[in-house]
Each structure stands twice: as structure tokens, then as C-alpha cells.
Scaffold this motif. Structure first.
Motif, mmCIF file in Angstrom:
data_model
loop_
_atom_site.group_PDB
_atom_site.id
_atom_site.type_symbol
_atom_site.label_atom_id
_atom_site.label_comp_id
_atom_site.label_asym_id
_atom_site.label_seq_id
_atom_site.Cartn_x
_atom_site.Cartn_y
_atom_site.Cartn_z
ATOM 1 N N VAL A 127 0.857 -1.406 -0.135
ATOM 2 C CA VAL A 127 0.153 -0.012 -0.136
ATOM 3 C C VAL A 127 0.975 1.366 -0.207
ATOM 4 N N TYR A 128 0.598 1.998 -0.759
ATOM 5 C CA TYR A 128 1.391 3.443 -1.112
ATOM 6 C C TYR A 128 0.289 4.713 -1.050
ATOM 7 N N ILE A 129 1.072 5.832 -0.747
ATOM 8 C CA ILE A 129 0.577 7.179 -1.113
ATOM 9 C C ILE A 129 0.733 7.582 -2.298
ATOM 10 N N SER A 130 -0.068 7.844 -3.369
ATOM 11 C CA SER A 130 0.233 8.095 -4.452
ATOM 12 C C SER A 130 0.884 9.680 -4.697
ATOM 13 N N GLU A 131 0.463 10.629 -3.950
ATOM 14 C CA GLU A 131 0.908 11.859 -3.962
ATOM 15 C C GLU A 131 2.250 12.412 -3.484
ATOM 16 N N GLU A 132 2.588 11.715 -2.694
ATOM 17 C CA GLU A 132 4.021 11.456 -1.817
ATOM 18 C C GLU A 132 5.238 11.026 -2.589
ATOM 19 N N VAL A 133 6.153 11.974 -3.034
ATOM 20 C CA VAL A 133 7.318 11.337 -3.941
ATOM 21 C C VAL A 133 8.006 10.121 -3.313
ATOM 22 N N VAL A 134 8.507 9.815 -2.071
ATOM 23 C CA VAL A 134 9.250 8.898 -1.459
ATOM 24 C C VAL A 134 8.495 7.682 -1.442
ATOM 25 N N SER A 135 6.900 7.843 -0.976
ATOM 26 C CA SER A 135 6.186 6.821 -0.675
ATOM 27 C C SER A 135 5.765 6.472 -2.207
ATOM 28 N N ASN A 136 5.313 7.018 -3.081
ATOM 29 C CA ASN A 136 5.204 6.533 -4.459
ATOM 30 C C ASN A 136 6.260 5.651 -4.975
ATOM 31 N N ALA A 137 7.673 6.306 -4.841
ATOM 32 C CA ALA A 137 8.457 5.523 -5.334
ATOM 33 C C ALA A 137 8.734 4.150 -4.737
ATOM 34 N N ALA A 138 8.540 4.348 -3.406
ATOM 35 C CA ALA A 138 8.880 3.242 -2.604
ATOM 36 C C ALA A 138 7.780 2.079 -2.926
ATOM 37 N N GLY A 139 6.499 2.356 -3.039
ATOM 38 C CA GLY A 139 5.546 1.477 -3.339
ATOM 39 C C GLY A 139 5.479 0.866 -4.522
ATOM 40 N N THR A 140 5.765 1.709 -5.508
ATOM 41 C CA THR A 140 5.719 1.229 -6.999
ATOM 42 C C THR A 140 7.042 0.717 -7.362
ATOM 43 N N LYS A 141 7.999 0.773 -7.016
ATOM 44 C CA LYS A 141 9.318 0.335 -7.427
ATOM 45 C C LYS A 141 10.333 -0.150 -6.574
ATOM 46 N N LEU A 142 10.603 0.461 -5.212
ATOM 47 C CA LEU A 142 11.464 -0.217 -4.434
ATOM 48 C C LEU A 142 10.870 -1.470 -3.764
ATOM 49 N N TYR A 143 9.599 -1.296 -3.118
ATOM 50 C CA TYR A 143 9.016 -2.626 -2.424
ATOM 51 C C TYR A 143 9.038 -3.539 -3.268
ATOM 52 N N PRO A 144 8.297 -3.697 -4.354
ATOM 53 C CA PRO A 144 8.283 -4.566 -5.291
ATOM 54 C C PRO A 144 9.523 -5.513 -5.555
ATOM 55 N N ALA A 145 10.459 -4.581 -5.778
ATOM 56 C CA ALA A 145 11.914 -5.041 -6.551
ATOM 57 C C ALA A 145 12.577 -5.942 -5.322
ATOM 58 N N LEU A 146 12.590 -5.380 -4.076
ATOM 59 C CA LEU A 146 13.136 -6.113 -2.981
ATOM 60 C C LEU A 146 12.512 -7.094 -2.338
ATOM 61 N N LEU A 147 10.906 -7.150 -2.306
ATOM 62 C CA LEU A 147 10.120 -8.238 -2.081
ATOM 63 C C LEU A 147 10.451 -9.269 -2.880
ATOM 64 N N ALA A 148 10.708 -9.187 -4.276
ATOM 65 C CA ALA A 148 10.705 -10.238 -5.274
ATOM 66 C C ALA A 148 12.288 -10.650 -5.128
ATOM 67 N N GLU A 149 13.258 -9.698 -4.724
ATOM 68 C CA GLU A 149 14.722 -10.246 -4.609
ATOM 69 C C GLU A 149 14.614 -11.111 -3.299
ATOM 70 N N ALA A 150 13.668 -10.863 -2.035
ATOM 71 C CA ALA A 150 13.746 -11.820 -1.064
ATOM 72 C C ALA A 150 12.949 -13.241 -1.180
ATOM 73 N N GLY A 151 12.406 -13.257 -2.283
ATOM 74 C CA GLY A 151 11.571 -14.375 -2.504
ATOM 75 C C GLY A 151 10.133 -14.321 -2.096
ATOM 76 N N ILE A 152 9.655 -13.102 -1.790
ATOM 77 C CA ILE A 152 8.388 -12.998 -1.245
ATOM 78 C C ILE A 152 7.474 -12.517 -2.384
ATOM 79 N N LYS A 153 6.371 -13.280 -2.715
ATOM 80 C CA LYS A 153 5.453 -13.148 -3.861
ATOM 81 C C LYS A 153 4.540 -11.947 -3.409
ATOM 82 N N HIS A 154 4.189 -10.967 -4.132
ATOM 83 C CA HIS A 154 3.363 -9.598 -3.771
ATOM 84 C C HIS A 154 2.354 -9.568 -5.133
ATOM 85 N N GLY A 155 1.445 -8.774 -4.599
ATOM 86 C CA GLY A 155 0.297 -8.330 -5.623
ATOM 87 C C GLY A 155 0.756 -7.117 -6.380
#
Length: 396
Positions: free
Chosen positions: A172-200
Motif C-alpha cells: 500500500v502506498y500514498i500516490s501523491e508523496e514522492v518517496v512513498s510513491n517511489a517506494a510503493g511502486t518500485k522499491l518495495y516490489p523489487a526488494l520483495l521479489a529479491e527476497a523471494g516474497i510473492k506480492h500483488g
């Protein structure tokens, strides 16, 4: 006529004395700019950094200042507007003649202001900005912060190492806040995948949203082990409370974005078990604890309720001490006639610098970003507790 002429001469003489006194005063202080935020969506996490910087300045000045001269802080408030961070940089550098700038606070503000600092050739050190790559390719942009990628990766490693069930996750991420948006759409997905954690697919919410029931229901349908939230404290609290209301039993996790000790109180009982990562732990040393205690006391006097220092507060405090160290080694005088020369000496002094403060010992910089330790925090029994820690990476 003679009396009138004498009066005019007296007035002019007095004005000259005042002007000279003003110039002398300017030369007898070390001017440091401070771009702050005391209004808008960043007010909550951003305003307390003023207290942290004031504590550092008071301590330094009481001990003799920098090269025998007191620090003079010149501030500019952005009101959480990145465009104003640009205005503030130009004002501080061109009109106020500061030697260096502490701030802006956020990554969104800093991404804009760092361009002006580069053009105006003045050292800028954001106090909280943690977006990856923010200082890449810059000469005048440095930061005593750790980026979100590294810190969130440390959190995921700790979760795995401590046997916490983490096969699936939702974001879940906040769409209007720069860091929240970047973390939620790019950083979290990439690191979760790297850790072997499936995500929606990441689920967006707006900063001003009050009703999170639809997003929470979507998460409940997926029934994940983890919910990773990229949001400032108030928004994170709304998501957490709605998830718990709908019966979510898994772990809620987050990076530095809402790593504020106040969330232990803000989240309430629903926040218990939340895991996040921060760049400061109050009990690391006696100096760290002393700063934390003084910070809580001083913010209270200013009508700001704080349970402890946020890592951005500690970073702001240490930034002033780092500037002191570099300025002393560069022999800075604060003489306006030497402004350009001394600004360059300060930037040159950042190359290869080592610094020890409340954040860590013998801190080094990889590129222009500090290598800092990471602390895994668990909200437990309504308290901000240390769950795990990771040492700072070594610099090449």
C-alpha cells in the motif's frame, strides 16, 4: 543652515557606524542556511528537526563556536512545497550569503533544491531525504542519511533470519508523496521479489483519504503474510487500523518513511507487532541517549509532542556537527569577502571525510551518501523497541 548641515553630517555618521557594525557582525558569525518545513503535509515529521538543529547550535556555540565564531542559522520555510525549496536555496545562497545549507527535509524538495545548490556552488545536505540516487553525479549535494533501498532490504533480511512467516505480501502506498510513491511502486516490489516474497500489484491511496475500507478489503481477499506500507505516519495509521478492524492477523512492515517513535502511540493497540527500519537508536551510546532525552524535553517546551527522536532529527543534529568539523578543518572565517573561496573549501573537505556522531562511529561516505547502521524496530506493547540491527556497510 549650519545647524542643519551638522545634523545631516551626524545622521550620516551614525548610519555609517551602524552599517559598519552590521558588516562586522556578519563577519563575526558562521552563517549556515537551514531549509525547513513547518506547514503542509510534511509539518508533522519535518518541524521537529528545527529543535534538533537548535540543540546542536546551542551546544557548539557554548563550546566556542566554529574557529572561535558562533554559528548563525538563517532559515527558510518551504511549507512542504518543492518549488519553495528552490526559492529558499537561491535566497540563502545569493541574498543571505550562507556558507552551507542544511536541508531541505524531504526527497521531493531536495530533488529540486539540489539543482540550485549545484548551480550556485554551495554545499547542501538534506536532513531526511532518502530517495535512492538523489546525490548521484553531484558535486555540492551530500547527505548524512541512508537510502530506502538499503534500509528496507535490511528489514526483509531480518524478517527471514528471525523465522517470521513471509511467503506473500501486499503493498500500500500514498500516490501523491514522492518517496512513498517511489517506494510503493518500485522499491518495495523489487526488494520483495529479491527476497523471494510473492506480492500483488501495489495499491494506491491518496494522502487525504479517510476511508481505507476498500483497499483493506482488497488486501484481506489476498490474505498475505505481510502488508508493506509506504506512507507518512498519519496515512499509515489509517491503513493499519482499517486492516486490523477487518481482521488482518499478519505482520505490517514499513521502511524509514514512518519510522517515528510517535507511531507507537499513533497506531494504538492495532500497531503492535509492526516492524520497520530506522537509522537511529537512542540507546546506541550515552551521547545518543542524551540527545534523545534533551530533544524530547525541548520539543515539549515548544508545544510539540514527541516520544523520541526520529532518525531525521538525529541526522539534522549530526549534520551541524559534521559541518562544524569540516569548516574547522578548512579554516573557515565567515568573511563575506571570502564566501566563494570558503564554500569551495568546505565542499573539498567533504571528500574522504570520516565522522563520528550520535548516528554512528567513524561514518564514511560511499559517493556522497553516508553509510549508516540500520535498526529494526518492533512496536511491542505500545513501545518503540529494538528488534534487530545491521551494521553500516564499509566504504571502498
Amino acid at each position: 543652515m549650519r545647524r542643519t548641515a551638522m545634523k545631516v553630517r551626524s545622521i550620516l555618521a551614525a548610519a555609517a557606524i551602524l552599517l559598519a557594525a552590521g558588516t562586522a557582525y556578519a563577519q563575526e558569525t558562521i552563517k549556515i542556511g537551514n531549509i525547513v518545513v513547518t506547514a503542509g503535509p510534511l509539518k508533522g515529521p519535518g518541524e521537529p528537526t528545527l529543535t534538533a538543529i537548535d540543540i546542536a547550535v546551542e551546544e557548539i556555540n557554548a563550546a566556542g563556536g566554529i574557529n572561535g565564531k558562533p554559528i548563525e542559522i538563517v532559515r527558510f520555510d518551504t511549507g512542504s512545497d518543492p518549488k519553495q525549496a528552490s526559492v529558499g536555496t537561491r535566497k540563502l545562497a545569493q541574498d543571505d550569503g550562507v556558507l552551507a545549507i542544511a536541508g531541505p527535509f524531504s526527497s521531493g524538495e531536495s530533488a529540486v533544491a539540489l539543482n540550485d545548490a549545484e548551480r550556485l556552488k554551495v554545499l547542501m545536505m538534506p536532513t531526511s531525504a532518502s530517495a535512492p540516487g538523489l546525490t548521484d553525479g553531484r558535486t555540492y549535494g551530500w547527505r548524512l542519511t541512508e537510502d530506502e533501498t538499503k534500509q528496507f532490504g535490511r528489514l526483509l533480511k531480518s524478517i527471514k533470519a528471525n523465522g517470521i512467516k513471509a511467503d506473500t505480501a501486499e503493498i500500500v502506498y500514498i500516490s501523491e508523496e514522492v518517496v512513498s510513491n517511489a517506494a510503493g511502486t518500485k522499491l518495495y516490489p523489487a526488494l520483495l521479489a529479491e527476497a523471494g516474497i510473492k506480492h500483488g500489484n501495489p495499491i494506491a491511496v491518496q494522502y487525504k483519504s479517510f476511508d481505507m475500507s476498500a483497499q483493506a478489503a482488497q488486501i484481506m481477499q489476498a490474505n498475505p503474510d505481510l502488508v508493506a506500507i509506504a506512507a507518512l505516519p498519519e496515512s499509515a495509521s489509517k491503513v493499519i487500523k482499517e486492516l486490523r478492524r477487518q481482521g488482518f492477523q499478519g505482520r505490517i512492515i514499513g521502511s524509514q518513511i514512518f519510522a517515528d517513535p510517535n507511531v507507537a502511540e499513533l497506531f494504538g493497540p492495532e500497531g503492535d507487532g509492526t516492524l520497520l527500519v530506522a537509522g537511529f537508536w537512542k540507546g546506541r551510546t550515552e551521547a545518543s541517549q542524551s540527545f534523545n532525552d534533551k530533544f524530547v524535553e525541548e520539543t515539549g517546551k515548544r508545544g510539540i509532542h514527541k516520544l523520541g527522536a526520529h532518525h531525521s532529527d538525529a541526522q539534522a543534529y549530526d549534520t551541524i556537527y559534521l559541518l562544524k568539523q569540516v569548516m574547522e578543518q578548512a579554516g573557515v572565517t565567515g568573511d563575506p569577502a571570502k564566501l566563494a573561496e570558503e564554500r569551495e573549501a568546505i565542499v573539498a573537505g567533504m571528500e574522504g571525510v570520516r565522522f563520528s556522531g550520535i548516528l554512528g562511529d567513524d561514518i564514511c561516505f560511499a559517493g556522497h551518501d553516508a553509510e549508516l547502521p540500520g535498526y529494526i524496530i518492533e512496536i511491542k506493547g505500545g513501545e518503540w523497541t529494538k528488534f534487530d540491527e545491521a551494521p553500516a556497510d564499509k566504504c571502498d
